[in-house]
Design a protein around this motif. Structure first.
Motif, PDB file in Angstrom:
ATOM      1  N   SER A 113       0.834  -1.199   0.000  1.00  0.00           N
ATOM      2  CA  SER A 113       0.000   0.000   0.000  1.00  0.00           C
ATOM      3  C   SER A 113       0.864   1.242   0.000  1.00  0.00           C
ATOM      4  CB  SER A 113      -0.915   0.038   1.228  1.00  0.00           C
ATOM      5  OG  SER A 113      -1.679  -1.139   1.273  1.00  0.00           O
ATOM      6  N   THR A 114       2.013   1.168   0.661  1.00  0.00           N
ATOM      7  CA  THR A 114       2.879   2.341   0.766  1.00  0.00           C
ATOM      8  C   THR A 114       4.032   2.294  -0.217  1.00  0.00           C
ATOM      9  OG1 THR A 114       4.244   1.263   2.414  1.00  0.00           O
ATOM     10  CG2 THR A 114       2.411   2.563   3.244  1.00  0.00           C
ATOM     11  N   ALA A 142      -0.939  -2.433  -4.699  1.00  0.00           N
ATOM     12  CA  ALA A 142      -0.997  -1.186  -5.450  1.00  0.00           C
ATOM     13  C   ALA A 142       0.380  -0.821  -5.991  1.00  0.00           C
ATOM     14  CB  ALA A 142      -1.532  -0.073  -4.555  1.00  0.00           C
TER      15      ALA A 142
END
Lengths: 505, 306
Positions: free
Chosen positions: B56-57, B114
């Protein structure tokens, strides 16, 4: 000059008042005895002084200042040190690590060994800082605790039943150390139930019963009997014994050898012994010399080659505990909670555990609970076990009461030979006398009793003959008639050939 | 056989790292006297949390931090149950593993990465250019080095510091430690949390570096092996490295043999037997070598009034 003054200390637990309005004071350099039966509130009182228990009311003053330790650290900072009854040592750690743990600002690792050696030389307590504590004898372990306390230069040293595991020689070394400390101005609070020791060592005594101070005395000017009666609140009977002529041989050990069961255990080495009907044999020795292993081998917890143990001419070395019990060979091991009794089971259930075979408490695998309860009730009545009911858990009985139950259970199932290990360890004077008397009664009825104990006074009181267990070897038994504590001490030191010493006596 | 021993040994260190991390955490927990059988559950929580946070990061550091936090979170459940509510440690630990596996599976369901995460290798200047040893030992990512440094740190702290001595004392005899005034429950709480953090890191190393992706049940028993290795190592930190690398080495070796057609000296061995070897080898060595003494209070509940 007063060091510690306690006034009006009260501590209640649900259902029991442990200390009620207790007051006394200890002077500088004084050796003060705290006397009382089990459950008299001695432990709670010293735990309060050591910061482990907080009182409900009452005050303590130390050198004129209010003293309210919230934890042992605070108590130690105020100059209080304590040697515990059940040693608070760590088996797997070394002597110096154990000592460092008991200090709040320990010196560096390399310095601590030097300081240990310095203190142990000054006070005559030889110790090797690098030894692992699990390998030490009981006397050496106690030295570790004492040195740990002394390194903090305490003003008050609390000693909880310090001599119960020591040989007479070790006791005299300990007393020398304590007297030296006292002469240097260290106060000592000495807890014991051995009245003779208190008479030789202590300056003053405070006697507790049911949490209340029932008297004070100067022990040197008071007889043991007077102190015991104050403690118990009743007159005491010394056990009566008749030296009967031993009957036929019941048990014969021939070259009994068992390897050590675990790393810190002791191997039994070539033990040969005959136990006759009607005889009380005392086996003395310092803890860790094979007592537990010997009980295990005799009771059947450890099985051995068949011909090493003979029961009335029959080889039984391979029999399991229940089969031996069926023959009448019963045992009461040392650890009450967890070995002799299952702590979280009721007295009825505990009565069943060893009584099943001989008392026929089960029929084709179905337990007869009514009969079992009756058996438990009989034990409770015959041995004056103080308990609310037969359905109480063993754990909630005091040490003395549970010990009476455990011994009574074996005696009432008509043991032909009863082996007991430390029958009165941590038991109060009245219960101890009752237990000793019941062992003598059992022998008088023609059964044999083997008493394994570290309390040599106890052995001399009940036993007809004495054998010393050192490092897994058993000396030939000698008659206890005319045997002195010094001679016993020599036997325990490993001088097995007692013949010369015996003739000299 | 066509297996490059240098690549094999380098891969061995990567394969062993998750187990080594989880094992060093469990070793500290057990030396404090607590038997936490929930290592597998904490590892897989770390694996899924590390994967989700990392992807996600886009930051591997955040991923590993998230994994450690997830491991600590699950270990706190164990700590509260066993240290405050005094539940049985064995049953609670087993429950923790089942709970962790279920929760991880739920969290990982439908998660779409992501951003890509790459954990870069750090070649240690000078050392990495030593022939043979350089590529094996000194061209790894930071977590491999961290795992070895952690073992060293645990060894030094347990053996030479006061904090380590107190931790060992608590694990050896909690009643005595309490009588001397040491905070038994606090020490154990911290040890359990350390164990959780290490297991979480180990799990994340699987999902972010070794595999690297999220699959249900990705830890595949690594937590159990870590538990076994602690015993095989007799609770001694240095021996853990041997145990973990033995298991990791067998894993890599059998994978290489599988890739090579499953042939050992020309004999074809079924895949199932090959997959089995790391477990069998570890158990055999464990049985042969286990001679250590467990901490005295291991697995026992502590209550101050006793």
């Amino acid at each position: 000059m007063t060091l510690l003054e306690i006034s009006g200390l009260t501590k209640a637990y649900p259902g029991v008042v442990a200390n009620k309005n207790v007051s006394f004071s200890i002077g500088k350099g004084e050796i003060h005895a705290l006397l009382g039966e089990n459950g008299a509130g001695k432990s709670t009182l010293v735990k309060t002084i050591y910061g482990l228990v907080r009182p409900d009311s009452g005050t303590m003053t130390m050198k004129g200042q209010p003293f309210t330790p919230t934890d042992p650290r605070a108590a130690r900072a105020s100059g209080v040190a304590m040697v515990f009854q059940h040693f608070s040592l760590f088996d797997a750690l070394t002597v110096s690590e154990n000592i460092a743990l008991g200090m709040d600002n320990p010196p560096l690792r390399r310095d601590i060994a030097a300081r240990i050696q310095e203190v142990s030389r000054t006070y005559g307590l030889p110790l090797d800082p690098m030894m692992v504590v699990g390998d030490l004898s009981a006397g050496e372990r106690q030295r570790v605790e004492i040195v740990r306390c002394l390194l903090q230069s305490p003003e008050l040293l609390i000693m909880d039943e310090p001599t119960s595991v020591l040989t007479p020689q070790e006791v005299s070394i300990l007393f020398e150390t304590l007297r030296l400390l006292s002469s240097e101005g260290t106060s000592i609070l000495y807890i014991s139930h051995k009245l003779e020791e208190i008479r030789t060592l202590c300056h003053h005594a405070t006697i507790l019963r049911h949490g209340v101070v029932v008297g004070t005395c100067v022990p040197k000017q008071t007889t043991s009997r007077e102190m015991a009666e104050l403690m118990v609140g009743a007159t005491l009977q010394a056990p009566k014994r008749d030296h009967a002529t031993p009957g036929t041989a019941l048990l014969r050990l021939q070259g009994l050898s068992v390897p050590a069961p675990h790393e810190f255990g002791t191997a039994l080495k070539d033990i040969t012994l005959t136990v006759r009907a009607g005889e009380v044999l005392g086996i003395g020795g310092v803890a860790g010399n094979g007592q537990d292993e010997l009980v295990a081998a005799l009771s059947g917890e450890t099985t051995v080659p068949d011909d090493m143990i003979e029961w009335q001419g029959k080889a039984i070395g391979r029999l399991m505990p229940n089969d031996r019990r069926a023959l009448g060979l019963c045992a009461a091991p040392e650890e009450r909670n967890g070995h002799a009794a299952a702590p979280d089971m009721t007295l009825t259930e505990n009565a069943l555990l060893t009584g099943r075979t001989r008392m026929q408490l089960a029929n084709r695998g179905i337990i007869d609970w009514a009969k079992t309860r009756e058996f438990a009730q009989t034990i409770i009545e015959a041995f004056d076990v103080r308990t609310p009911s037969t359905e109480t858990n063993a754990r909630s009985l005091s040490g003395g009461n549970l010990q009476k139950f455990v011994i009574g259970r074996e005696i009432l199932q008509r043991s032909r030979l009863l082996i007991v290990n430390q029958p009165t360890w941590g038991v109060d004077a009245a219960a101890a006398a009752a237990i000793r008397q019941s062992l003598l009664d059992l022998a008088a009825e023609g059964s044999a009793v083997v008493v394994i104990s570290q309390d040599l006074d106890e052995i001399l009181e009940v036993a007809d003959s004495f054998a010393a267990l050192t490092d897994g070897r058993l000396s030939p038994p000698v008659s206890t008639k005319g045997l002195s504590l010094d001679q016993i001490g020599m036997m325990l030191g490993g001088a097995h050939d007692m013949e010369t010493a015996h003739v000299d006596a | 056989m066509d297996i490059n021993p240098i690549l094999l040994l380098a891969a061995l260190m990567v394969a062993s790292t998750p187990i080594l991390l989880a094992a060093i955490g469990e070793l500290v927990t057990e030396r404090a006297g607590v038997l936490n059988l929930g290592v597998e559950g904490m590892m897989i929580m770390g694996a899924v949390a590390g994967y989700i946070v990392g992807h996600s990061t886009g930051s591997p550091l955040a991923g590993f931090a998230g994994a450690a936090a997830a491991g600590i979170g699950l270990s706190l459940v164990f700590a509260i149950l066993t240290q405050v509510l005094l539940t049985n440690q064995t049953a609670t630990g087993l429950g923790l593993t089942l709970f962790g596996m279920g929760l991880a599976s739920l969290m990982g369901q439908g998660f779409e990465p992501a951003l890509p995460v790459t954990v870069s290798k750090i070649a240690i200047p000078g050392l990495s250019s030593i022939p043979v040893l350089g590529p094996i030992l000194f061209q790894h990512d930071a977590i491999v080095y961290l795992s070895i440094l952690l073992v060293l740190a645990v060894y030094l702290v347990l053996g030479y510091s006061r904090a380590g001595l107190i931790l060992r004392a608590v694990g050896e005899n909690h009643d005595a430690a309490h009588a001397l005034g040491y905070p038994v429950r606090l020490v154990r709480l911290l040890a359990i949390m350390f164990g959780g953090a290490c297991a979480g890191l180990g799990g994340a190393y699987i999902s972010l570096v070794r595999v690297p992706q999220w699959i249900d049940g990705i830890t595949a028993g690594a937590g159990w092996i870590a538990l076994a290795i602690v015993v095989f190592a007799s609770w001694k930190p240095w021996r853990l490295i041997g145990g973990a690398y033995l298991f990791g080495g067998m894993t890599v070796l059998q994978l290489n043999i599988q890739g090579d057609g499953g042939k050992i000296f020309g004999v074809t061995v079924p895949v199932e037997y090959l997959s089995m070897t790391p477990f069998v080898a570890t158990i055999v060595v464990l049985v042969v070598m286990s001679a250590g003494r467990a901490p005295g209070s291991l697995g026992k509940s502590f209550h101050a009034s006793n």
